[in-house]
Design an enzyme around this catalytic site. Structure first.
Site, PDB file in Angstrom:
ATOM      1  CG  HIS A   1      -2.139  -0.883   0.998  1.00 21.86           C
ATOM      2  ND1 HIS A   1      -2.104  -2.219   1.291  1.00 21.86           N
ATOM      3  CD2 HIS A   1      -3.369  -0.637   0.503  1.00 21.86           C
ATOM      4  CE1 HIS A   1      -3.272  -2.757   0.996  1.00 21.86           C
ATOM      5  NE2 HIS A   1      -4.055  -1.827   0.510  1.00 21.86           N
ATOM      6  N   GLY A   2       2.039   1.200   0.490  1.00 25.09           N
ATOM      7  CA  GLY A   2       2.857   2.410   0.461  1.00 25.09           C
ATOM      8  C   GLY A   2       4.094   2.282   1.310  1.00 25.09           C
TER       9      GLY A   2
END
Lengths: 482, 324
Positions: free
Chosen positions: A324-325
């Site tokens: 996701h990051g």
């Protein structure tokens, strides 16, 4: 190009008309049109992004062809293909994160190295289409699909505009054959696709965008919010991210059905889950099954000793968080889910709820209601990490939430200033009610009354709600940043 | 396929019909819910003064957004420099294009038009739905007046306008913008004085702007506007000054401001000020990064008086304006 923008309102009918009009005479023309339309759609953000998607597609396609010729050292080729694709993704997404960590560790060791933080612009949707290309390479390697010789169909498979920037992350085995077979227009499919799109727009523009106003007002406030306000803020964020992402998926799937192409389901009413295992069978299905097939199973999956099963479970949750990051908060989010999943795994209860809740009844039993509430509470707790800018803030928020101080009256009365501010709570009620009664179907609007006048009245009412209650500034979809 | 096209077309026709009906109702019937003392009602007084002062000697027409309304002492300009001041500053949401179009028929030879738009107006010539509301609900003009003033941005604005009006149709009284601001807070020259002496309620610091969003078409439109009026009234003068802007906001938007200044310097207008001269510290502001309090207003007026005097002196001596 955003789904919720004026250019898309022009783009979609135009592509639809060309697709079923002049291009319908040959499969190749239809696929060429899909590629051209997808590149226009993607290039609308920044034409330079096209270089990455085109180069990645051609590279993956070429290596697939090499495999077809029975090239020796297949394993080496598959590694090379995956490394290049994942390397590009890693550079854009994680480069600065690793530089940061290196600098931090070096400073702890008493060194002060000089490293510049790179000004890297993350191409929209790169995580989604990279995973799609990697899945093709691995499936070809595993002989689960034949590598395609049709380059245009392959480019269409990678860049197919409805799902290009935020999924569902499609498998070659599902999507590619659809680009290789002639398509026929199906009235029922197209109508249901339009309904699904309408429901997706409602979830995004009414529910998610208005919840974002509440969540941001509370969680981005300069003053430190109280425990009660934080609960409310995280609650609105939970609904926001669901409305935003599942709304996008509904629009993507519905839009794709207009072109006679079926995309996989991405959400199955996850907030009605009775435990975390069920939640993960219903939330971002295309990503969780991707990790299951390409990470969990190769690691041994559930057919190994318990310690290894635990390791494998933690591996997919942590990698999923990191996908996701580049922030420790996402890893912590994965970790919280892994920890909550662990007891179910150890006691063999992780596949207890595989059916729809209250399948044969209109309402849930008190026990089911309690389980759903408990699961939602755990999910809220995990969203706190996901939403916080850093781990320290997340822990601070959780500490305050646990302290249970009441909400900030002034903050809430500031939010409840007009009829429009009721859009978020009202939208949530409508969302929950519609999805509860539609939970046995693919989307909230699949089953509607038989009378046409009533159906049209429902469509008009939803469109009116979108028009009147969507904030004037359209927001990007949250998952574009991933 | 044919069935689908027919059904979709019928449904879209129904939707369009409903939307057109709603828009027609909104445009045809001026709102009854706006109180006379609404802030935006002051536009009527401003246009009336613009009309009434036509032909007055040494007339100074100030065009911009609310930075002019809140942050300038026109009475002092009139008193100390002898100007006949018309302060048209009300709301940046009206759009620079609309404010210029409103002033156009009233500009005469000898007038000095000072353009002081907010920096954000150089990304959005059209403004927002305020200009439709001002035309239909404040000035009670027919919808055709909108057409006469240009079609720019109308579809987007119309959607926002219909939303705004529909939400307020069943309310007895409401306000346009901020309930604490009133038409009665303006003085006769068009300055807002209702906030003077009040403590600041706080305001948001403006964030950085992407210079790529600067719209070159706005500068071309400005250039055409000036040329068109100068053809009819060669003795009219056009000056550019800069809005008062809070220091941190200014620093955040420095690249944007510099780009605006570069573009304005290329126009056939006299640039009499430098943006930096109107950068003020936060304690001099009231409720926005553009709205000064009494002390800030005094300082800003002094600076504008100085800039205008310098320009006049240069003109008397036959020299071009110094520029920033």
């Amino acid at each position: 190009m955003l789904f919720n923008s004026i250019p898309f309102l022009v783009f979609l009918p135009l592509v639809f008309a060309l697709y079923w009009g002049p291009a319908s005479k040959s499969l190749r023309r239809q696929n060429l049109l899909v590629v051209a339309a997808s590149y226009v759609f993607y290039g609308w953000w920044d034409w330079r992004f096209l270089l990455f998607i085109a180069a990645g597609s051609l590279w993956t396609y070429a290596l697939g062809l090499a495999d077809l010729r029975g090239a020796r050292g297949r394993k080496r080729w598959v590694w090379l293909s995956c490394l290049v694709n994942l390397g590009i993704l890693g550079y854009f997404k994680y480069c600065n994160f690793f530089i940061d960590q290196f600098l931090w560790m070096a400073s702890r060791l008493g060194c002060a190295p000089h490293a510049a933080i790179l000004q890297v612009v993350l191409p929209v949707g790169i995580s989604f289409y990279t995973f799609q290309m990697v899945s093709y390479t691995i499936d070809v390697y595993r002989r689960e699909i034949e590598p395609t010789k049709d380059g245009v169909a392959f480019l269409a498979f990678v860049a197919y505009f409805p799902q290009l920037v935020a999924g569902p992350i499609e498998r070659a085995a599902n999507l590619l054959p659809q680009f290789l077979a002639p398509r026929k227009f199906d009235y029922a499919q197209a109508v249901d696709g339009c309904r699904q799109m309408l429901w997706g727009f409602f979830k995004k523009m009414v529910v998610a965008d208005n919840c974002a106003v509440w969540a941001n007002s509370i969680l981005n406030a300069g003053a430190e919010p109280s425990g009660g306000a934080l609960w409310l803020g995280i609650f609105f964020f939970a609904i926001q991210i669901y409305g935003d992402f599942s709304g996008y998926s509904d629009i993507a799937i519905g839009c794709s059905r207009l072109f006679g192409i079926r995309l996989m389901r991405n959400f199955a009413f996850p907030y009605f889950s009775r435990d975390i295992a069920e939640f993960w069978r219903r939330w971002h299905i295309s990503l969780s099954t991707w990790f299951r097939d390409y990470l969990y199973v190769p690691l041994g999956g559930s057919r190994c000793a318990m310690p290894l099963r635990i390791r494998n479970t933690f591996a997919i949750f942590l990698v999923s968080g990191f996908w996701h990051g580049a922030n420790w908060t996402f890893i912590a989010w994965g970790l919280v889910h892994a920890c909550c999943f662990l007891p179910l795994l150890v006691f063999g209860r992780n596949r207890k709820h595989t059916d729809v809740v209250a399948a044969a009844r209109a309402w849930p039993s008190p026990a089911e209601l309690l389980r759903m509430a408990g699961t939602f509470l755990v999910v809220l707790l995990a969203w706190t990490f996901f939403r916080a800018p850093d781990i320290r803030t997340a822990l601070d928020w959780i500490w305050r939430m646990a302290s249970g101080a009441p909400g900030q009256g002034a903050l809430l009365s500031g939010l409840l200033t007009s009829v429009k501010s009721l859009a978020a709570p009202g939208g949530i009620c409508l969302l929950v009610a519609t999805e509860w009664f539609g939970r046995r179907h693919a989307h909230g609007l699949q089953r509607l009354p038989g009378r046409k006048a009533l159906r049209w009245a429902i469509y008009c009412a939803l469109i009116a709600l979108i028009f009147f209650f969507s904030p004037s500034q359209s927001r990007e979809f949250i998952y574009f940043q991933f | 396929m044919r069935r689908f096209i027919v059904q979709i077309s019928l449904f879209l026709a129904l939707l369009l019909g409903l939307a057109a009906g709603l828009a027609t109702v909104c445009l045809a019937f001026p709102a009854r819910f706006l109180p006379d003392d609404d802030y935006n009602m002051a536009w009527l007084d401003k246009v009336r003064r613009l009309e009434a002062t036509c032909g007055a000697p040494q007339r100074l027409i100030l065009i911009g957004g609310s930075n002019l309304a809140f942050s300038l002492d026109s009475e002092r300009l009139a008193r100390e420099a002898g100007w006949t001041v018309v302060n048209l500053g009300l709301n940046a949401g009206l759009g620079l294009g609309y404010a210029l179009a409103t002033a156009e028929p009233y500009v005469r030879d000898g007038d000095v038009v000072v353009l002081v738009p907010e920096y954000g107006q150089f990304a959005d010539w059209d403004g927002d739905f305020n200009r439709i509301a001002i035309t239909i609900d404040v000035q009670k003009q027919p919808a055709s007046a909108l057409y006469r003033r240009g079609m720019y941005g109308l579809p987007d604005q119309l959607a926002e306008y219909v939303k705004w009006k529909s939400f307020n149709l069943f309310r007895r009284k409401t306000v346009f913008t901020d309930a604490t601001l009133r038409r009665s807070g303006f003085n006769r020259l068009g300055d807002y004085v209702g906030h003077l002496g009040k403590p600041s309620p706080g305001f948001e610091v403006a964030r950085a702007k992407d210079v790529a969003r600067l719209d070159p078409a706005i500068f071309r439109a400005l250039s055409r506007y000036v040329a068109a009026i100068k053809t009819r009234h060669p003795q009219a003068s056009f000056l550019v000054s800069y809005p008062s802007f809070e220091a941190r906001s200014f620093d955040n938007q420095r690249a944007w401001i510099e780009a605006v200044a570069r573009e304005l310097a290329r126009l056939d207008v006299d640039v009499v000020s430098a943006p930096e001269d109107y950068r003020f510290e936060a304690e001099l502001f009231y409720d926005s990064a553009y709205h000064l309090n009494a002390e800030g207003r005094r300082l800003r007026t002094e600076r504008l008086l100085r800039d205008l005097a310098k320009w006049q002196a240069g003109r008397r001596a036959g020299l071009p304006a110094d520029g920033p």
